[in-house]
Design an enzyme around this catalytic site. Structure first.
Site, PDB file in Angstrom:
ATOM      1  N   ASP A 132       0.877  -1.180   0.000  1.00 52.65           N
ATOM      2  CA  ASP A 132       0.000   0.000   0.000  1.00 52.65           C
ATOM      3  C   ASP A 132       0.913   1.228   0.000  1.00 52.65           C
ATOM      4  OD1 ASP A 132      -2.008   1.810   0.344  1.00 52.65           O
ATOM      5  OD2 ASP A 132      -2.828   0.951   2.167  1.00 52.65           O
ATOM      6  N   LYS A 138      -0.635  -1.719  -4.912  1.00 51.34           N
ATOM      7  CA  LYS A 138      -1.648  -0.675  -5.133  1.00 51.34           C
ATOM      8  C   LYS A 138      -1.100   0.554  -5.857  1.00 51.34           C
ATOM      9  CE  LYS A 138      -5.229  -1.480  -1.691  1.00 51.34           C
ATOM     10  NZ  LYS A 138      -5.799  -1.063  -0.388  1.00 51.34           N
ATOM     11  N   LEU A 164       7.478  -2.268   4.881  1.00 55.64           N
ATOM     12  CA  LEU A 164       8.477  -3.074   4.179  1.00 55.64           C
ATOM     13  C   LEU A 164       9.810  -2.360   4.055  1.00 55.64           C
ATOM     14  CD1 LEU A 164       6.792  -4.972   1.261  1.00 55.64           C
ATOM     15  CD2 LEU A 164       8.100  -5.874   3.167  1.00 55.64           C
TER      16      LEU A 164
END
Ligand code: IMP
Ligand code: MG
Length: 184
Positions: free
Chosen positions: A113, A141, A118
């Protein structure tokens, strides 16, 4: 039995706006990803690290499509701070037992997202001197202004909707759905 009534049975009555990726579409793409990953790592030790909980179904299908020796482990990460906006700090609640030094590390995530978690995780794992560090995400996304540099394998471009199923949850529900749907 129609697809709609089957979905309602599985969700306990919650409707989907649509099924965005069905079982066959997911399986086909996971097979391709497995082949891409197999080809990308001709040598060396490969440790596939699934981020819990969202990646659990994707990971279990993906590893069976990788045709080379691997080890599998999991990571549980938690963002510091509260609220819906990630603070950008990350902490490991479960750390793999295995040594990362000198190994190819492939982080497996359900969906990117903002990519913030991450990125922090990559910085943290990078300190352990792996031979390489790459991310495989089932869905992307494309909302992040600067996605993680290690993002190397992507299953599908995802619409800007709230998706559930195939590991993805809404308040811990719907992870078990065999397809990915857009919650109504
Ligand atoms: P990021 O750090 O902003 O990239 O957040 C990624 C995490 O948010 C994913 O691992 C998911 O747990 C969750 N997430 C983001 N979008 C969705 C969605 O559409 N459905 C379910 N979970 C989502
Ligand atoms: Mg989640």
């Amino acid at each position: 039995m129609s697809r709609t009534s089957e979905v309602l049975r599985r969700t306990g009555g919650r409707r989907m706006k649509s099924i965005v990726f069905d079982e066959e579409t997911i399986a086909r793409r996971v097979r391709e990803l497995g082949a891409e990953i197999t080809a990308a790592y001709p040598d060396g030790d490969l440790l596939v690290l699934g981020l819990l909980k969202g990646s659990f179904i994707f990971l279990s299908d993906l590893v069976r499509e990788i045709e080379r020796p691997i080890h599998v482990d999991f990571l549980v990460a938690s963002s510091y701070g509260s609220g819906t906006v990630s603070s950008g700090e990350v902490r490991l609640l479960y750390d793999p037992e295995t040594e990362l030094e000198g190994k190819h590390i492939l982080l497996v995530e359900d969906i990117i997202d903002t990519g913030r978690t991450l990125k922090r995780l990559c910085a943290l794992l990078g300190q352990r001197r792996p031979r390489s560090l790459a991310i495989c995400a089932l869905l992307h996304k494309h909302l992040a202004p600067d996605p993680p540099a290690a993002l190397r394998f992507v299953g599908f471009d995802a619409p800007p909707a709230f998706l559930v199923g195939y590991g993805l949850d809404h308040a811990e529900n719907f992870r078990h759905l065999p397809f990915i749907g857009d919650l109504e």
